[in-house]
Design an enzyme around this catalytic site. Sequence first.
Site, PDB file in Angstrom:
ATOM      1  N   GLY A  87       0.927  -1.223   0.049  1.00  0.00           N
ATOM      2  CA  GLY A  87       0.063   0.057  -0.035  1.00  0.00           C
ATOM      3  C   GLY A  87       0.948   1.232   0.056  1.00  0.00           C
ATOM      4  N   THR A 124      10.506  -7.580 -12.292  1.00  0.00           N
ATOM      5  CA  THR A 124      10.046  -9.044 -12.828  1.00  0.00           C
ATOM      6  C   THR A 124       8.804  -9.174 -11.914  1.00  0.00           C
ATOM      7  OG1 THR A 124      12.071  -9.671 -13.546  1.00  0.00           O
ATOM      8  CG2 THR A 124      10.366 -11.523 -12.968  1.00  0.00           C
ATOM      9  N   CYS A 144       4.921   4.876  22.504  1.00  0.00           N
ATOM     10  CA  CYS A 144       5.960   5.239  23.377  1.00  0.00           C
ATOM     11  C   CYS A 144       7.027   5.820  22.592  1.00  0.00           C
ATOM     12  CB  CYS A 144       6.308   3.945  24.177  1.00  0.00           C
ATOM     13  SG  CYS A 144       7.066   4.567  25.592  1.00  0.00           S
ATOM     14  N   GLN A 160      -7.698   0.112   3.823  1.00  0.00           N
ATOM     15  CA  GLN A 160      -8.517  -0.412   5.068  1.00  0.00           C
ATOM     16  C   GLN A 160      -9.919  -0.916   4.486  1.00  0.00           C
ATOM     17  OE1 GLN A 160      -7.617  -1.849   7.675  1.00  0.00           O
ATOM     18  NE2 GLN A 160      -5.515  -0.860   7.883  1.00  0.00           N
ATOM     19  N   ASN A 187      -7.882   3.531   9.356  1.00  0.00           N
ATOM     20  CA  ASN A 187      -6.980   2.516   9.962  1.00  0.00           C
ATOM     21  C   ASN A 187      -7.425   2.319  11.459  1.00  0.00           C
ATOM     22  OD1 ASN A 187      -5.295   4.566   8.982  1.00  0.00           O
ATOM     23  ND2 ASN A 187      -3.909   3.351  10.221  1.00  0.00           N
TER      24      ASN A 187
HETATM   25  N1  PLP Z   1      -2.571   2.907   4.323  1.00  0.00           N
HETATM   26  C1  PLP Z   1      -3.514   2.739   5.194  1.00  0.00           C
HETATM   27  C2  PLP Z   1      -4.829   3.361   5.678  1.00  0.00           C
HETATM   28  C3  PLP Z   1      -3.006   1.637   6.059  1.00  0.00           C
HETATM   29  O1  PLP Z   1      -3.933   1.324   7.173  1.00  0.00           O
HETATM   30  C4  PLP Z   1      -1.721   1.050   5.857  1.00  0.00           C
HETATM   31  C5  PLP Z   1      -0.977  -0.106   6.530  1.00  0.00           C
HETATM   32  O2  PLP Z   1      -1.383   0.002   7.907  1.00  0.00           O
HETATM   33  C6  PLP Z   1      -0.936   1.347   4.600  1.00  0.00           C
HETATM   34  C7  PLP Z   1      -1.726   2.470   4.077  1.00  0.00           C
HETATM   35  C8  PLP Z   1       0.195   0.801   4.190  1.00  0.00           C
HETATM   36  O3  PLP Z   1       0.310  -0.280   3.456  1.00  0.00           O
HETATM   37  P1  PLP Z   1       1.436  -1.220   3.476  1.00  0.00           P
HETATM   38  O4  PLP Z   1       1.606  -2.009   4.747  1.00  0.00           O
HETATM   39  O5  PLP Z   1       0.835  -2.449   2.417  1.00  0.00           O
HETATM   40  O6  PLP Z   1       2.574  -0.655   3.057  1.00  0.00           O
END
Ligand code: PLP
Length: 384
Positions: free
Chosen positions: A72, A237, A325, A179, A151
Amino acid sequence: MNDVIYLDNNATSRVAPEVLEAMQPFFTDLYGNASSMYTFGGKVEKYIQEARAKAAALLGAQPEEIIFTSCGSESDATTILSALQTQPGKRHLITTRVEHAAILSLCQHLEAEGYDVTYLDVDEKGRLDLNQLESSMRDDTALVSVMFANNETGTIFPIERIADMVKSRGILFHTDAVQATGKLPINLSTLPADFLSVSGHKLHSPKGIGMLYVRRGTPFAPFLRGGHQERGRRAGTENAPYIVGLGKACELAMNNMQYERTEVARLRDRLQQGLLEKIPDAIINGDQEHRLPNTLNIAFKAVEGEAILLMLDRYGICASSGSACTSGSLESSHVLRAMKVPFTYAHGSVRFSLSRYNTEEEIDYVVKVMPGIIAELRAISPFA
Ligand code: PLP
């Protein structure tokens, strides 16, 4: 019951057995390079195209609009950097204060490089002010990037309305749907987004695979240059086993969406109700009316989230906290800070995120042990 009660599916999810099974032949028999001339490679290419079609079907997109990436974060970064590169005169970006670090930390880096970024505020339920979006769009805005669902709290943004507003100004629009994918219906044949990011490991395929939707005709500059893979839009690839796995996960997500939206939501609501009934001074973070079906972010007054997680761990329960933390002091998450969740609650926030693999028995077990954990921690809390 399993040894581990896994309630942290927004962090990552287990690989579905069907996904693993679909991937296996590509490590053993079908190991050819999909771009090779011979039939042995062409066979792999055929499976990749099948996976692309399944991925596109989940999103209501065309297969050629899907680019497979590594995660992502790569999809998010590719979008932002592409929008700036294809529109060199435009040096302004709009996003929200509650995006994932994949967006926020790149935006902060770009600000240091001289770009201008507007971060949209949210209210106490995590909802965006669309008037602020309207007044923030400028002639030099290269991209508006707003996540589909958050998230941490599961709050769902009104993405169709936002996309319409942005497109009516002729600005490129991206949504981080990491998400939302598989949990909510997404239909890019009616949603006018130019870019949409997906991560495989949130939807029961392995870590290390993601995808980026790029609407046909949208100006695009690749992030990785090199070979001609992915129609020259992402070199490297093809990761055939993982692509096939993601395709299978998309197919399963489509078949399980209704279950996710009813049965997983029922278990989440059971957890929420059980905890609120048994534990005083607890509140829900986020917009309960517009929330991912699997997510519960609950805050307990006068306890520390990380202490709750350590106690839960003793019972084999995995969840996340709303604080981290940093340099010896506990700081609540940027999302809860943006929502102005009161200090004494923000620190005691815990995110439970379910999947179709959770059972009622597991939920009832959490409801059973949690009151004792909170009572024990409150007894020694300096804030109680
Ligand atoms: N965007 C959101 C909203 C996410 O919750 C996350 C991962 O927690 C990411 C992007 C990043 O995804 P990835 O871990 O596949 O890089």
